[in-house]
Scaffold this active site. Structure first.
Site, PDB file in Angstrom:
ATOM      1  N   GLY A  47      34.407 113.900 -13.033  1.00 26.06           N
ATOM      2  CA  GLY A  47      35.801 114.338 -13.083  1.00 26.06           C
ATOM      3  C   GLY A  47      36.016 115.276 -14.261  1.00 26.06           C
ATOM      4  O   GLY A  47      36.381 116.422 -14.102  1.00 26.06           O
ATOM      5  N   PHE A  48      35.759 114.747 -15.464  1.00 31.81           N
ATOM      6  CA  PHE A  48      35.875 115.534 -16.703  1.00 31.81           C
ATOM      7  C   PHE A  48      37.253 116.148 -16.866  1.00 31.81           C
ATOM      8  O   PHE A  48      37.410 117.194 -17.476  1.00 31.81           O
ATOM      9  CB  PHE A  48      34.779 116.602 -16.760  1.00 31.81           C
ATOM     10  N   GLY A  97      31.723 107.833 -12.397  1.00 26.79           N
ATOM     11  CA  GLY A  97      30.366 107.924 -12.908  1.00 26.79           C
ATOM     12  C   GLY A  97      30.231 107.261 -14.262  1.00 26.79           C
ATOM     13  O   GLY A  97      29.198 107.351 -14.919  1.00 26.79           O
ATOM     14  N   ARG A 129      35.070  96.540 -28.702  1.00 25.55           N
ATOM     15  CA  ARG A 129      34.068  95.762 -27.990  1.00 25.55           C
ATOM     16  C   ARG A 129      33.315  96.625 -26.987  1.00 25.55           C
ATOM     17  O   ARG A 129      33.911  97.419 -26.263  1.00 25.55           O
ATOM     18  CB  ARG A 129      34.744  94.614 -27.234  1.00 25.55           C
ATOM     19  N   ASN A 135      29.467  96.984 -21.833  1.00 22.22           N
ATOM     20  CA  ASN A 135      28.128  97.092 -21.236  1.00 22.22           C
ATOM     21  C   ASN A 135      27.332  98.072 -22.099  1.00 22.22           C
ATOM     22  O   ASN A 135      27.663  99.249 -22.171  1.00 22.22           O
ATOM     23  CB  ASN A 135      28.230  97.592 -19.780  1.00 22.22           C
ATOM     24  N   LYS A 145      38.058  99.702 -26.915  1.00 18.70           N
ATOM     25  CA  LYS A 145      38.721 101.002 -26.982  1.00 18.70           C
ATOM     26  C   LYS A 145      37.998 101.986 -26.048  1.00 18.70           C
ATOM     27  O   LYS A 145      36.993 101.644 -25.429  1.00 18.70           O
ATOM     28  CB  LYS A 145      38.696 101.537 -28.414  1.00 18.70           C
ATOM     29  N   GLY A 146      38.528 103.189 -25.986  1.00 17.50           N
ATOM     30  CA  GLY A 146      37.902 104.212 -25.154  1.00 17.50           C
ATOM     31  C   GLY A 146      36.574 104.667 -25.735  1.00 17.50           C
ATOM     32  O   GLY A 146      36.396 104.717 -26.948  1.00 17.50           O
ATOM     33  N   GLY A 194      34.313 107.117 -23.554  1.00 17.05           N
ATOM     34  CA  GLY A 194      33.736 108.264 -22.859  1.00 17.05           C
ATOM     35  C   GLY A 194      33.792 109.574 -23.616  1.00 17.05           C
ATOM     36  O   GLY A 194      32.833 110.334 -23.635  1.00 17.05           O
ATOM     37  N   GLU A 195      34.918 109.861 -24.237  1.00 16.85           N
ATOM     38  CA  GLU A 195      35.110 111.191 -24.803  1.00 16.85           C
ATOM     39  C   GLU A 195      34.660 111.311 -26.255  1.00 16.85           C
ATOM     40  O   GLU A 195      34.416 112.413 -26.749  1.00 16.85           O
ATOM     41  CB  GLU A 195      36.581 111.571 -24.691  1.00 16.85           C
TER      42      GLU A 195
END
Lengths: 328, 729
Positions: free
Chosen positions: B243-244, B471, B614, B617, B687-688, B690-691
């Site tokens: 997506g990005f 993804g 935390r 995975n 928290k987030g 990916g970015e």
């Protein structure tokens, strides 16, 4: 992509006959042609599949050279023992191009006929004298980052984008071309591609119905062989500037300097003045710099690609320093 | 039944840590991984639907003006063409992320080159594509003054501005001052899967298979576009091939396919070509960012200025938020932060991979490196010295702050030598070698979300939400959260996503998915636990859920006795979002080789140390970090959208000419995850992620280039020509 007839050529003459009419195009690996057909840059009426013709061999020639069949894949050529041993500049140039997957499909003949990557050539609603004669050039006052600095015209500033042919130009290879009937002709690689001039739609000297059957390399010349490709990312990128070099020393003097350049012109660029200047001289930073002066004396930038002029100078110096073992 | 949690206070109980199943945080491979690599995962455009027509969008060949007519007769006479869909409801520009209303319509009013204006529908894709390319449009062009953001007036975004103290005076009187301007070029999101949709209309209800990130908003955007009630619309996005940011809002293909299917009463597929994706999908704005710093002799900041110019179309509200982390990252009582937007007619600017920090942080970190050099301070030490103990402007506390730990752990693992930072100390033949570092920061976002958890009669669990997995690993981490809470191995938890028939999740975007839907699943699981304990006649506080058994005794199935427990959990951030500054933090360390002749740069080592609460995975989290680092390399060295100066069109519109990094550009990267629980970030203390991996990394590479060869490159990407131009010789 538009509908087209598909014909499989059984013999070379058959292929020649089928590709003679306007709208007939031969296809082998298809790595370039199919992309351009999807974009409708190419809209052939008939695709003539020549991939099954017996032209994939690589064999020794009587004079100690090597003949590479037009259908030999880029991969097969690059890994061929004689290419690796006697013509390493060619193996290196091929491996610097495209990706493994593309090299597996791409052929010698097809690669010589690879079309430009000019952004305006591939966008059919933009002006391009190469794609649509007379429509103008979008690149000259547009984005010309990847464009030519040598041998341009006011009609076209596109580059020939390939790597293999740059090494072939340094090696002074010869293209074998079959035409109508039994007629064949041989054209030096250095003369195979055209400059844009007033006929920018013409990439090379092939006439309708002519098919490349192979490329012959002269007997090995030895020397230090370098293919230096400058690019933004380290794979799957076309050259900003590339240099193919075959350089030999005799004592303190340069005894051979066969050079060709990619990414700078509508053809692999070979300037015989460079060899004249370098051979017989003691290598030095000044000598290399003067070589660059000669190479670039007619160079012209178009804004976005002005950087190619100093980049070509620096790359040439780096290659010559490396090849001659000179500290600069 | 819906259980709700509106979080007003930090949750310091760390409930997940008290559970016994032991699946949370484990590096479990993605549950859908096998389906993806074997080609059996069905993406939006791949559904086989009988009688499906193919649509291709007609695009405007000019930047600004009005299409007054399309020669539809000529198009309908072309081979295979079934219809030309001209509809004022068609999307002119895709919805921005979380718009939650119809995107801009009236597509005949054109504001950028390549804007879709209508749709050709044909029996085959090739016939539709050909007709769209040949379409004859009649139009009136309005002249555009300039396509260059530096040539036009810009407006300041007052809502994001900070003006405090007197920066100019602080700079004038400082022991060490910096005043530098850094430019970054635009980016494409460059997802592998092009945007594509298939719409089916049964006369009353509409089903659309689409490639979208946020179905919970997209359904409203689509229904509003079509003037349909939401309950007559179903969106399905089970798998999304990247997506990005490019699939946040409902896009042109979704609405076009829907309108065509409704008009023609046949299924219609609309897949954008790669070129259309580059031409119409939102770009990341280019930026010009000026930094002014005032520091004392030790490098401690008393003044911090970050003024930036970005661009967008007129009327578009999105402004690349490059100041976002500058707002709170470093000290400086005299502060000036201002973002201005230049109005130009390149295509819409919107969210692309870490909007804001992806370019704001690298630029900031280049400026910080310049300050470190000027003050003669180890760059790592300079950052640590300037970490504020609370928000430097509004005084709010941080929810949790792991920048110092990340810097120290990263420096040690990398073998950072901060003592002697003079450039040009190491050379290997033609190659200068150098190192550089940068901080990482990315604001933490979390959103309202719902997840349904069913504990089935057989003792297994089903999890349903319209959340997407683009993804990132959502399928897997939800199985882990639910498995941990309910005492089940992850293969006993079936997660179904990407279908608006399920409860509304958060959508994937802004790195908020895991914390948002993970928390909603957590809320649902607590309700399921209570219900099961009630059935078993015990207090939940005394219960241990493990391996499908309660307190090691009866199985869930025995307790359920043929019934099932069905709970929907709803999580909503309450006062915590207002009361705390929450952010992921980290540090990047890079080693590069720069060719002294050609200016080519190759990254040879890259390390990221990150604190993001935390870890749900370890494997998917690490993969996210590696992806971010890869994008950092792209932003640093290769990625740039190029626009024609005459008509504003994107010239590099495929993956051969728009250079994302290839495998050979990416070294073996190291990722350190700093142990952290952030109780104010979410009830699962996550928290987030990916970015964060691309929020600063390009700055570490820029600083390494300077350390290697002395070229202080102030425009990104640092292509060979720019490196050569900045070299001292």
């Amino acid at each position: 992509m538009r509908p087209f007839d598909y014909q499989r050529a059984e013999r070379l003459e058959h292929a020649s006959q089928l590709t003679r009419p306007e709208g007939g195009r031969s296809i082998a690996g298809g790595t370039n042609l199919l992309d351009l057909m999807k974009l409708q840059v190419e809209t052939p009426d008939t695709l003539v599949d020549i991939s099954r013709l017996p032209m994939a061999g690589i064999e020794d020639t009587d004079d100690g050279g090597l003949r590479i069949g037009a259908l030999a894949s880029n991969t097969a050529t690059a890994v061929h023992p004689r290419v690796k041993a006697d013509y390493p500049v060619l193996a290196r140039a091929i491996l610097a191009g495209a990706t493994q997957q593309l090299r597996n499909k791409a052929t010698t003949g097809g690669n010589l006929c690879q079309r430009t990557r000019c952004y305006y050539f591939t966008q059919i609603n933009q002006p391009c004298n190469k794609r649509e004669p007379g429509s103008g050039c979008g690149a000259i006052d547009g984005i010309a980052r990847i464009h030519a600095i040598l041998g341009t015209s006011d009609q076209c500033i596109a580059t020939y984008p390939g790597d293999m042919a740059v090494a072939l130009a340094a090696l002074d290879a010869t293209v074998e071309i079959a035409g109508e009937g039994e007629r064949t002709r041989r054209v030096p690689v250095r003369d195979f591609h055209c400059l844009p001039g007033d006929t920018p739609w013409r990439d090379n000297v092939l006439e309708d119905g002519e098919i490349i059957t192979g490329v012959t390399l002269p007997a090995p010349v030895g020397g230090t062989q370098i293919y230096r490709k400058v690019r933004e990312r380290s794979s799957y990128a076309f050259a900003l500037v590339s240099v193919a070099a075959i350089v030999e020393m005799d004592g303190d003097l340069i005894s051979r300097a066969d050079l060709a350049f990619g990414g700078v012109a509508h053809k692999p660029w070979h300037d015989p003045r460079l060899s004249d200047h370098l051979v017989g001289s003691v290598p030095s930073a000044e000598l290399f710099d003067k070589a660059a002066d000669i190479l670039l004396d007619t160079a012209q930038g178009y804004g976005e690609n002005d950087f190619k002029i100093p980049l070509a100078r620096r790359t040439l110096s780096a290659v010559l320093a490396h090849a001659t073992g000179t500290k600069i | 039944m819906t259980a709700k949690l509106k979080q007003d206070e930090p949750d310091t109980r760390n409930i997940l840590d008290t559970m016994k199943q032991g699946v949370i945080g484990k590096p479990i491979p993605r549950v859908e991984g096998l389906a993806k690599v074997t080609g059996t995962a069905t993406y939006a455009a791949e559904y086989k639907i009988d009688g499906c027509l193919e649509g291709v969008m007609i695009q405007a060949p000019f930047a600004k003006g009005t299409v007054t007519a399309i020669d539809t007769d000529a198009l309908l006479a072309m081979p295979g063409v079934v219809a030309v869909i001209e509809d004022p409801r068609q999307t002119a520009r895709a919805a921005q992320g979380t718009a939650n209303e119809a995107p801009v319509q009236e597509p005949m009013t054109v504001t950028y080159y390549g804007q879709p204006v209508a749709l050709v529908v044909a029996e085959t894709f090739e016939d539709a594509r050909n007709a769209a390319a040949q379409a004859k449009l009649t139009y009136d062009i309005e002249q555009v003054g300039s396509f260059d953001p530096q040539d036009v007036e810009a407006e300041v975004q007052e809502d994001s501005a900070t003006r405090q103290g007197d920066l100019a005076h602080a700079v004038k009187t400082a022991a060490h001052a910096i005043d530098t301007t850094i430019h970054t070029e635009g980016h494409a999101s460059a997802a592998m899967e092009p945007h594509g949709s298939i719409a089916e209309w049964d006369g009353r209800n509409l089903t659309v298979y689409a490639s979208l990130q946020m179905l919970n908003y997209n359904i409203t955007e689509l229904a509003d576009s079509l003037d349909l009630e939401e309950d007559r619309v179903r969106l399905v996005s089970r798998y999304v091939g990247g997506g990005f940011g490019s699939k946040l809002g409902v896009s042109e293909d979704v609405v076009a396919a829907s309108l065509a299917a409704m008009q023609l009463n046949r299924p219609v597929r609309v897949v954008m070509t790669r070129q259309q994706v580059f031409q119409t999908v939102m770009r990341r704005s280019e930026s010009a960012q000026r930094f002014r710093f005032a520091a004392d002799s030790e490098g401690t900041l008393s003044g911090f200025g970050h003024e930036a110019r970005v661009s967008n179309l007129p009327q578009e509200s999105f402004a690349e938020p490059v100041l976002q982390s500058s707002d709170f990252l470093y000290k400086g009582e005299n502060r000036l932060l201002e973002l201005e937007v230049a109005r130009i007619h390149r295509m819409t600017a919107g969210s692309v991979r870490a909007p804001g920090e992806a370019i704001g942080m690298p630029a900031l970190e280049i400026a910080m490196d310049m300050l470190a050099e000027k003050a003669g301070v180890d760059p790592v030490e300079l950052r640590i010295r300037n970490i504020p103990d609370k928000h430097p402007a509004n005084g709010k506390p941080f929810s949790s702050h792991k920048l110092e730990e990340a810097l120290r752990q990263g420096a040690e693992a990398f073998g950072w030598d901060g003592a002697n930072r003079a450039p040009r100390q190491t050379r290997d033949g033609e190659w200068w070698i150098g190192t550089g570092m940068a901080s990482a920061a990315r604001v933490h976002n979390v959103s309202k979300a719902q997840v349904r958890v069913v504990l089935a009669a057989d003792g297994t669990a089903r999890v349903e939400t319209d959340m997407t997995d683009i993804g990132t690993g959502t399928y897997t981490i939800l199985a882990q959260v639910v498995g941990e809470m309910l005492g089940l191995e992850t293969d006993k938890v079936l997660v179904s996503l990407g279908d608006t028939a399920f409860p509304r999740g958060s959508g994937s975007g802004g790195s908020w998915g895991a914390a948002s839907v993970g928390s909603a699943a957590f809320v649902a699981c607590n309700a399921v636990r209570d219900a099961l304990c009630e059935k078993a006649g015990i207090n939940t506080d005394d219960a241990e859920f493990k391996d499908g058994r309660l307190n090691g005794g009866k199985t869930f199935s025995d307790i359920l006795d043929g019934t099932e427990i069905d709970r929907t959990g709803e999580y909503e951030p309450g006062d915590i979002s207002e009361d705390y500054v929450a952010s992921g933090f980290g540090a990047f360390f890079a080693e590069v080789r720069v060719n002294r002749f050609t200016g080519e740069t190759r990254v040879t080592r890259m390390l990221g140390a990150f604190g993001f609460g935390r870890v749900l995975n370890e494997k998917t989290a690490r993969s996210q970090c590696l992806g971010g680092i890869t994008w950092s390399i792209g932003a640093a060295l290769t990625e740039a959208l190029l626009f024609d100066p005459k008509d504003g069109h994107v010239v590099n519109q495929d993956l051969a000419e728009y250079h994302v990094p290839v495998c050979r550009d990416v070294p073996d990267c190291e990722v350190i995850m700093v142990d952290e629980r952030d109780p104010a970030a979410s009830p699962i203390q996550a928290k987030g992620i990916g970015e964060l991996g691309m929020c600063g990394g390009a700055g570490a590479i820029a600083n390494a280039i300077y350390n290697a060869c002395g070229a202080r490159v102030l425009t990104l990407p640092m292509t060979p020509d720019r490196v050569i131009a900045a070299m001292p010789d």
